[in-house]
Scaffold this motif. Sequence first.
Motif, PDB file in Angstrom:
ATOM      1  N   HIS A 341       0.814  -1.214   0.000  1.00 26.62           N
ATOM      2  CA  HIS A 341       0.000   0.000   0.000  1.00 26.62           C
ATOM      3  C   HIS A 341       0.850   1.269   0.000  1.00 26.62           C
ATOM      4  CE1 HIS A 341      -3.568  -2.429   0.658  1.00 26.62           C
ATOM      5  NE2 HIS A 341      -2.991  -3.002   1.703  1.00 26.62           N
ATOM      6  N   GLU A 342       2.135   1.179  -0.220  1.00 24.90           N
ATOM      7  CA  GLU A 342       3.009   2.346  -0.232  1.00 24.90           C
ATOM      8  C   GLU A 342       3.648   2.504  -1.614  1.00 24.90           C
ATOM      9  OE1 GLU A 342       4.407   2.766   4.411  1.00 24.90           O
ATOM     10  OE2 GLU A 342       5.793   1.909   2.949  1.00 24.90           O
ATOM     11  N   PHE A 343       3.731   3.776  -2.050  1.00 18.93           N
ATOM     12  CA  PHE A 343       4.213   4.058  -3.396  1.00 18.93           C
ATOM     13  C   PHE A 343       5.070   5.313  -3.368  1.00 18.93           C
ATOM     14  CE2 PHE A 343       0.120   1.987  -3.559  1.00 18.93           C
ATOM     15  CZ  PHE A 343       0.258   1.012  -4.534  1.00 18.93           C
ATOM     16  N   GLU A 344       5.918   5.411  -4.389  1.00 17.92           N
ATOM     17  CA  GLU A 344       6.638   6.641  -4.688  1.00 17.92           C
ATOM     18  C   GLU A 344       6.121   7.166  -6.030  1.00 17.92           C
ATOM     19  OE1 GLU A 344      10.816   6.192  -4.722  1.00 17.92           O
ATOM     20  OE2 GLU A 344      10.974   5.617  -2.607  1.00 17.92           O
ATOM     21  N   GLU A 352       9.061  16.561  -9.020  1.00 12.55           N
ATOM     22  CA  GLU A 352       8.949  16.332  -7.580  1.00 12.55           C
ATOM     23  C   GLU A 352       8.470  14.910  -7.315  1.00 12.55           C
ATOM     24  OE1 GLU A 352       6.221  19.261  -6.320  1.00 12.55           O
ATOM     25  OE2 GLU A 352       7.564  20.967  -6.706  1.00 12.55           O
ATOM     26  N   SER A 353       8.852  14.372  -6.159  1.00 10.68           N
ATOM     27  CA  SER A 353       8.492  13.009  -5.757  1.00 10.68           C
ATOM     28  C   SER A 353       7.780  13.060  -4.411  1.00 10.68           C
ATOM     29  CB  SER A 353       9.731  12.120  -5.661  1.00 10.68           C
ATOM     30  OG  SER A 353      10.395  12.038  -6.917  1.00 10.68           O
ATOM     31  N   TYR A 354       6.734  12.246  -4.278  1.00 10.63           N
ATOM     32  CA  TYR A 354       5.951  12.179  -3.054  1.00 10.63           C
ATOM     33  C   TYR A 354       5.683  10.733  -2.688  1.00 10.63           C
ATOM     34  CZ  TYR A 354       5.061  17.115  -4.023  1.00 10.63           C
ATOM     35  OH  TYR A 354       5.219  18.446  -4.291  1.00 10.63           O
ATOM     36  N   VAL A 355       5.492  10.513  -1.394  1.00 10.08           N
ATOM     37  CA  VAL A 355       5.194   9.188  -0.862  1.00 10.08           C
ATOM     38  C   VAL A 355       3.705   9.105  -0.584  1.00 10.08           C
ATOM     39  CG1 VAL A 355       5.629   7.547   1.012  1.00 10.08           C
ATOM     40  CG2 VAL A 355       7.491   8.980   0.143  1.00 10.08           C
ATOM     41  N   VAL A 356       3.070   8.028  -1.062  1.00 11.02           N
ATOM     42  CA  VAL A 356       1.629   7.834  -0.924  1.00 11.02           C
ATOM     43  C   VAL A 356       1.383   6.542  -0.160  1.00 11.02           C
ATOM     44  CG1 VAL A 356      -0.561   7.519  -2.129  1.00 11.02           C
ATOM     45  CG2 VAL A 356       1.163   9.082  -3.059  1.00 11.02           C
ATOM     46  N   ARG A 362      -2.822   8.996   3.061  1.00 13.19           N
ATOM     47  CA  ARG A 362      -1.868  10.084   3.282  1.00 13.19           C
ATOM     48  C   ARG A 362      -0.964  10.215   2.072  1.00 13.19           C
ATOM     49  NH1 ARG A 362       3.069   9.438   5.322  1.00 13.19           N
ATOM     50  NH2 ARG A 362       2.480   7.375   6.091  1.00 13.19           N
ATOM     51  N   CYS A 363      -0.674  11.482   1.708  1.00 12.39           N
ATOM     52  CA  CYS A 363       0.241  11.796   0.612  1.00 12.39           C
ATOM     53  C   CYS A 363       1.210  12.878   1.081  1.00 12.39           C
ATOM     54  CB  CYS A 363      -0.519  12.260  -0.639  1.00 12.39           C
ATOM     55  SG  CYS A 363       0.549  12.715  -2.032  1.00 12.39           S
ATOM     56  N   GLY A 364       2.399  12.872   0.510  1.00 17.97           N
ATOM     57  CA  GLY A 364       3.405  13.842   0.918  1.00 17.97           C
ATOM     58  C   GLY A 364       3.064  15.269   0.550  1.00 17.97           C
ATOM     59  N   CYS A 365       2.145  15.470  -0.397  1.00 19.64           N
ATOM     60  CA  CYS A 365       1.741  16.841  -0.757  1.00 19.64           C
ATOM     61  C   CYS A 365       0.747  17.437   0.231  1.00 19.64           C
ATOM     62  CB  CYS A 365       1.161  16.860  -2.163  1.00 19.64           C
ATOM     63  SG  CYS A 365      -0.440  16.045  -2.315  1.00 19.64           S
ATOM     64  N   GLU A 369      -4.792  14.612   3.067  1.00 22.37           N
ATOM     65  CA  GLU A 369      -5.121  14.696   4.490  1.00 22.37           C
ATOM     66  C   GLU A 369      -5.911  15.958   4.810  1.00 22.37           C
ATOM     67  OE1 GLU A 369      -1.616  13.385   7.078  1.00 22.37           O
ATOM     68  OE2 GLU A 369      -0.676  13.886   5.168  1.00 22.37           O
ATOM     69  N   LEU A 370      -5.590  17.059   4.130  1.00 20.82           N
ATOM     70  CA  LEU A 370      -6.229  18.325   4.451  1.00 20.82           C
ATOM     71  C   LEU A 370      -7.693  18.355   4.031  1.00 20.82           C
ATOM     72  CD1 LEU A 370      -5.987  21.299   5.399  1.00 20.82           C
ATOM     73  CD2 LEU A 370      -5.274  21.870   3.063  1.00 20.82           C
ATOM     74  N   MET A 371      -8.001  17.885   2.840  1.00 18.37           N
ATOM     75  CA  MET A 371      -9.342  18.012   2.285  1.00 18.37           C
ATOM     76  C   MET A 371     -10.156  16.731   2.341  1.00 18.37           C
ATOM     77  SD  MET A 371      -8.534  20.458  -0.997  1.00 18.37           S
ATOM     78  CE  MET A 371     -10.278  20.738  -1.229  1.00 18.37           C
ATOM     79  N   GLY A 372      -9.523  15.583   2.461  1.00 20.03           N
ATOM     80  CA  GLY A 372     -10.247  14.323   2.470  1.00 20.03           C
ATOM     81  C   GLY A 372     -10.580  13.791   1.093  1.00 20.03           C
ATOM     82  N   ILE A 373     -10.053  14.420   0.040  1.00 19.40           N
ATOM     83  CA  ILE A 373     -10.271  13.992  -1.337  1.00 19.40           C
ATOM     84  C   ILE A 373      -8.922  13.584  -1.920  1.00 19.40           C
ATOM     85  CG2 ILE A 373     -11.125  14.685  -3.616  1.00 19.40           C
ATOM     86  CD1 ILE A 373     -12.837  16.780  -2.191  1.00 19.40           C
ATOM     87  N   PRO A 374      -8.799  12.432  -2.563  1.00 24.69           N
ATOM     88  CA  PRO A 374      -7.491  12.001  -3.100  1.00 24.69           C
ATOM     89  C   PRO A 374      -6.925  13.006  -4.096  1.00 24.69           C
ATOM     90  CG  PRO A 374      -9.050  10.180  -3.113  1.00 24.69           C
ATOM     91  CD  PRO A 374      -9.838  11.400  -2.773  1.00 24.69           C
ATOM     92  N   CYS A 375      -5.648  13.328  -3.947  1.00 18.56           N
ATOM     93  CA  CYS A 375      -4.959  14.185  -4.899  1.00 18.56           C
ATOM     94  C   CYS A 375      -4.571  13.367  -6.125  1.00 18.56           C
ATOM     95  CB  CYS A 375      -3.721  14.803  -4.252  1.00 18.56           C
ATOM     96  SG  CYS A 375      -2.547  13.573  -3.617  1.00 18.56           S
ATOM     97  N   TYR A 376      -3.973  14.019  -7.117  1.00 15.47           N
ATOM     98  CA  TYR A 376      -3.652  13.272  -8.335  1.00 15.47           C
ATOM     99  C   TYR A 376      -2.495  12.304  -8.125  1.00 15.47           C
ATOM    100  CZ  TYR A 376      -0.348  17.214  -8.862  1.00 15.47           C
ATOM    101  OH  TYR A 376       0.609  18.167  -8.672  1.00 15.47           O
ATOM    102  N   HIS A 377      -1.655  12.501  -7.089  1.00 16.69           N
ATOM    103  CA  HIS A 377      -0.635  11.494  -6.781  1.00 16.69           C
ATOM    104  C   HIS A 377      -1.299  10.213  -6.272  1.00 16.69           C
ATOM    105  CE1 HIS A 377       1.284  15.526  -5.861  1.00 16.69           C
ATOM    106  NE2 HIS A 377       1.982  15.104  -6.914  1.00 16.69           N
ATOM    107  N   ALA A 378      -2.287  10.392  -5.376  1.00  7.68           N
ATOM    108  CA  ALA A 378      -3.012   9.232  -4.868  1.00  7.68           C
ATOM    109  C   ALA A 378      -3.866   8.590  -5.953  1.00  7.68           C
ATOM    110  CB  ALA A 378      -3.881   9.642  -3.678  1.00  7.68           C
TER     111      ALA A 378
END
Length: 569
Positions: A341-344, A352-356, A362-365, A369-378
């Motif tokens: 369940h973990e990705f880069e 830029e690189s983020y951990v999901v 949870r996402c590194g951006c 977590e802030l809005m409760g809606i998945p970002c495009y990284h997720a």
Amino acid sequence: MKRAKRVTGVELGYYKCYNARLIAMQMIHGDSAEEYKRVWDYAKAIRMHNPGSTVVVKVVGIDNPPPLFQRMYICLQPCKEGFMAGCRPILGVDGCHLRGSYPGICLTAVGKDGNNNIFPVAWAVVEVENADTWAWFLDLLVKDLDSVKDSLTWVHEKEEEGEADKVTYMSDRQKGLLDAFNKVVPNAEIRFCCRHIWANFKLKFPGELYRECFWKAARSSTKWHFDSQMESIKLLSVEAYKYLNGIPPCHWSRHAFSTKSKSGMLLNNCCESFNNVIRDARSKPILSMMEWLRRYVMKRCCAKRNGLKKFEGVVMPSVVKMIDRASDEVSKCDVTQADVHEFEVDHISTGESYVVNLVEKRCGCYRWELMGIPCYHALACIVKQRLNVEDFVHQAYHVSTYARTYAPAFHPMPGKHQWPTVNLAQPLPPPFRKMPGRPKGNKRIKEKGEGEERELVIRTKKANKCGNCGGTGHFKKTCKNPPMTPPNAPKSKGGRPRKRPLATALYTAPTVVAPANVPPLISAPAAPCKTKKKSTPTSIPKPKKHKSIVDVLSSQTNTSCNSKTGPVA
């Protein structure tokens, strides 16, 4: 005034029209002063027909009748239950001016439902906007929300200490509001409207570069992006950097917001929208305005409840649109799986690189977590695993949560002739307070710096020039300077040039003298032929156009024998 003059053909003065409007409003809504006498009856009628509702009336001089009306607060029971049952724990508070016979301030508290629509919670009429009135309003609001939190628990997460989440407040930093927050809710998260911060900031530091860096810093969801934008502002001006650095980032930047409200709201638009809705009601008498607000909220909740039949799926339509817009960035993401369940995630455009983490959502951006809606990284990770996106959206945006928001029912209330009577001293209207300026009837009064970016560029007016001395700033009629000397060249009259007038004299060919040593180009003319002259009407012959010197000489010496008219004398 213009319409009355156009219809009747009579010139009417301003005060006559103003007094006529007051008489018409009194005929429609009744006497404004008489409605203050029935505030006790109205409060009891609301509590009787909508049990659990809060209506507080504050008067001055109750021991020495007759008392004077001062304040009135209303929070209906369905509004309390609906907010705690389905709305996210964030409230926008704001005030607007009343334009009736007895002006005052209307304080409002407005939330947001799962479809990002406004949800009015409470409203009050006070005499003036200061720390005392805001503290009185917030104290009643907090007590109303605490009264229903035990029976209706929202879908918020719990804090580590086990206490329920506090409500986040969004404000415009009005007069005395910050002091009221520190007094009533000292531990609550307070956000400031970024539009008002920018309106004050650009008065000292205007420019497109400042505006771009400020809004990028406000929208930054990571500490690194925020610091980079603040460094850019520091390079432009150290004073601008100190000005923004003096405002704690937890009040205006997304990277420092708490995740408990599940909202990245930067503007207090919910209150601005509600103030625009009640614009027509703000000129009504006190009870007519309160009844208008109650009916508006009741009709709106009923319409939202009936609109649930059109919704399909698990999440709300506004969230589906946000996910669709974010899906365009999925193709630009390179996903590398590190665990189940973990990705880069590497973004190709920005580098830029983020951990999901899909389990912890949870996402590194920090946007997820802030809005409760998945970002495009997720979303890139969810698409790679072929999972359902709706399973990763917070419960606050579900249709079932939205239904609980508008589930509490409003009960109708009879007219004022059937209200119960309260045996208390009837209060008189509040003392008249002359508000500064004259508020406009069609728009709200804009603050300094608001809306200047979209204003049209107005050209500077050309300075008037005196016709006597040639100076500027005055006219010839009031000029006291000596006249200027007329120029030698004749002054042109200007304007459109006139057409060339017809010739009034016969054309005379110019005389050309040939040099002595040059032989004549044309031989001597022959004797003219005798032809019969025909009678012709007297008219002015048109002059002929000669293009060369040969034509000029031939016109003087030769005469054609075949011409219908003889040579001109």
